[in-house]
Scaffold this motif. Sequence first.
Motif, PDB file in Angstrom:
ATOM      1  N   SER A   1       4.050  -4.565   3.160  1.00  0.00           N
ATOM      2  CA  SER A   1       4.951  -3.413   3.096  1.00  0.00           C
ATOM      3  C   SER A   1       4.156  -2.160   2.809  1.00  0.00           C
ATOM      4  CB  SER A   1       6.031  -3.615   2.023  1.00  0.00           C
ATOM      5  OG  SER A   1       5.449  -3.722   0.750  1.00  0.00           O
ATOM      6  N   LEU A   2       4.598  -1.086   3.411  1.00  0.00           N
ATOM      7  CA  LEU A   2       4.037   0.231   3.135  1.00  0.00           C
ATOM      8  C   LEU A   2       5.063   0.992   2.320  1.00  0.00           C
ATOM      9  CD1 LEU A   2       2.506   1.182   6.617  1.00  0.00           C
ATOM     10  CD2 LEU A   2       1.520  -0.168   4.766  1.00  0.00           C
ATOM     11  N   ILE A   3       4.632   1.542   1.195  1.00  0.00           N
ATOM     12  CA  ILE A   3       5.564   2.165   0.257  1.00  0.00           C
ATOM     13  C   ILE A   3       5.320   3.665   0.204  1.00  0.00           C
ATOM     14  CG2 ILE A   3       6.360   2.210  -2.128  1.00  0.00           C
ATOM     15  CD1 ILE A   3       5.499  -0.685  -2.388  1.00  0.00           C
ATOM     16  N   PRO A   4       6.284   4.471   0.646  1.00  0.00           N
ATOM     17  CA  PRO A   4       6.086   5.916   0.650  1.00  0.00           C
ATOM     18  C   PRO A   4       6.209   6.520  -0.736  1.00  0.00           C
ATOM     19  CG  PRO A   4       8.284   5.390   1.449  1.00  0.00           C
ATOM     20  CD  PRO A   4       7.588   4.079   1.232  1.00  0.00           C
ATOM     21  N   GLY A   5       5.311   7.437  -1.055  1.00  0.00           N
ATOM     22  CA  GLY A   5       5.391   8.203  -2.299  1.00  0.00           C
ATOM     23  C   GLY A   5       5.784   9.632  -1.988  1.00  0.00           C
ATOM     24  N   ARG A   6       6.378  10.296  -2.957  1.00  0.00           N
ATOM     25  CA  ARG A   6       6.857  11.660  -2.728  1.00  0.00           C
ATOM     26  C   ARG A   6       5.747  12.687  -2.803  1.00  0.00           C
ATOM     27  NH1 ARG A   6      11.497  11.657  -7.131  1.00  0.00           N
ATOM     28  NH2 ARG A   6       9.785  10.576  -8.194  1.00  0.00           N
ATOM     29  N   THR A   7       4.751  12.446  -3.652  1.00  0.00           N
ATOM     30  CA  THR A   7       3.657  13.398  -3.822  1.00  0.00           C
ATOM     31  C   THR A   7       2.345  12.647  -3.980  1.00  0.00           C
ATOM     32  OG1 THR A   7       3.814  13.453  -6.243  1.00  0.00           O
ATOM     33  CG2 THR A   7       5.207  15.024  -5.020  1.00  0.00           C
TER      34      THR A   7
ATOM     35  N   ILE B   1       0.848  -1.186   0.000  1.00  0.00           N
ATOM     36  CA  ILE B   1       0.000   0.000   0.000  1.00  0.00           C
ATOM     37  C   ILE B   1       0.883   1.235   0.000  1.00  0.00           C
ATOM     38  CG2 ILE B   1      -1.774   1.292   1.250  1.00  0.00           C
ATOM     39  CD1 ILE B   1      -2.659  -1.330   2.492  1.00  0.00           C
ATOM     40  N   GLY B   2       0.629   2.156  -0.927  1.00  0.00           N
ATOM     41  CA  GLY B   2       1.366   3.397  -0.964  1.00  0.00           C
ATOM     42  C   GLY B   2       0.775   4.411   0.004  1.00  0.00           C
ATOM     43  N   TYR B   3       1.602   5.326   0.442  1.00  0.00           N
ATOM     44  CA  TYR B   3       1.145   6.414   1.300  1.00  0.00           C
ATOM     45  C   TYR B   3       2.038   7.628   1.075  1.00  0.00           C
ATOM     46  CZ  TYR B   3       5.154   5.512   4.367  1.00  0.00           C
ATOM     47  OH  TYR B   3       6.430   5.355   4.850  1.00  0.00           O
ATOM     48  N   LEU B   4       1.545   8.796   1.461  1.00  0.00           N
ATOM     49  CA  LEU B   4       2.326  10.023   1.288  1.00  0.00           C
ATOM     50  C   LEU B   4       3.421  10.059   2.344  1.00  0.00           C
ATOM     51  CD1 LEU B   4       2.668  12.674  -0.252  1.00  0.00           C
ATOM     52  CD2 LEU B   4       1.088  13.737   1.375  1.00  0.00           C
TER      53      LEU B   4
ATOM     54  N   LEU C   1       0.997   0.306  -8.143  1.00  0.00           N
ATOM     55  CA  LEU C   1       0.544   0.053  -6.780  1.00  0.00           C
ATOM     56  C   LEU C   1      -0.909  -0.407  -6.829  1.00  0.00           C
ATOM     57  CD1 LEU C   1       1.847   3.104  -4.692  1.00  0.00           C
ATOM     58  CD2 LEU C   1       2.503   0.716  -4.373  1.00  0.00           C
ATOM     59  N   PRO C   2      -1.296  -1.366  -6.000  1.00  0.00           N
ATOM     60  CA  PRO C   2      -2.697  -1.775  -5.972  1.00  0.00           C
ATOM     61  C   PRO C   2      -3.594  -0.783  -5.242  1.00  0.00           C
ATOM     62  CG  PRO C   2      -1.427  -3.066  -4.419  1.00  0.00           C
ATOM     63  CD  PRO C   2      -0.434  -2.239  -5.189  1.00  0.00           C
ATOM     64  N   ALA C   3      -3.016  -0.010  -4.318  1.00  0.00           N
ATOM     65  CA  ALA C   3      -3.809   0.938  -3.532  1.00  0.00           C
ATOM     66  C   ALA C   3      -2.885   1.965  -2.900  1.00  0.00           C
ATOM     67  CB  ALA C   3      -4.604   0.203  -2.451  1.00  0.00           C
TER      68      ALA C   3
END
Length: 303
Positions: free
Chosen positions: A45-51, A15-18, A64-66
């Motif tokens: 796993s939690l995947i950080p995004g920049r924006t 899962i992506g997050y800011l 990313l699935p979500a």
Amino acid sequence: MIHEYHESKENDLSIGYLGPPGSFCEEATIRLVRSGVVSGLSASSLIPGRTIRELITSVENGSLPAAVVPIENSIEGSVSETLDLLVRSEDLFIQCEITIPVSHNLLIWESNRSRPVEEILSHPQALAQCRNYILGRFPGVRERATTSTAEAAREVSSRKDSGPVAAAIGTLRAAELYGLSVIDTDIQDVQENETRFVLLAKSANTRSTGRDKTSIAFSTMRDRPGALYSILEEFAKRSLNLTKIESRPTKRMLGEYIFFVDCQGHKDDADVADAIMGLRPKTSYLKILGSYPEWSKSKSLGQ
């Protein structure tokens, strides 16, 4: 950099997050995963995004699935970038929401604690939410916006003793992650400060076992008196409770707006479906942003 939060379960979704790690969005994502509010949602796993744009694009193209992004703050209002990108996307839907309390703290590199602060870094909303504190304690000090509160903490940590003395407004977790000292805690001007986050994915939800809400975006027909009243009447005559209504410019021309409405109920409920059907001939644009479980503070956060 990819930061992993391990649950060690088979077939878990990333899962992506800011980000970066230490942001309020990371905290919201971890709480959402642990709450079990959405069946089968648990992250290996939690995947950080920049924006926010990067995260939404990654979900759209399947990288990313979500992803979890901020959508509304109780003080500063809606996150305009999230709303604008949701309207432009044809494939994304809100899967669920979570609201968490926001506590801001002033963070600094330990060896700079006794030196005058020359610059304060944070996300624009965090700077705005701590305006009285900054003006009272650091009048005239330069402020600089970053992509997140955690990014501000990371930059202050990376600079250490070099350059002007900088402080960050961020979370206690960010202070721990980036080796910073906490000068002051709970520095937000309004203590009852909350931010609402949403999980976005490419599939729409079926009804939940609890209470659902539906988010809708629409534009009225131009130059028609009473157009908005006529649209809201579709909800009123079916006794559907609206929990939110606001407008945003379409960015095409002055005087054109997109309205955002949250109503209680799922889009597949008979009364909600009827209301949406009644909206279609009265709107020039209409998109269902998602039907999803309504967050309640009484839900277990698994802490």
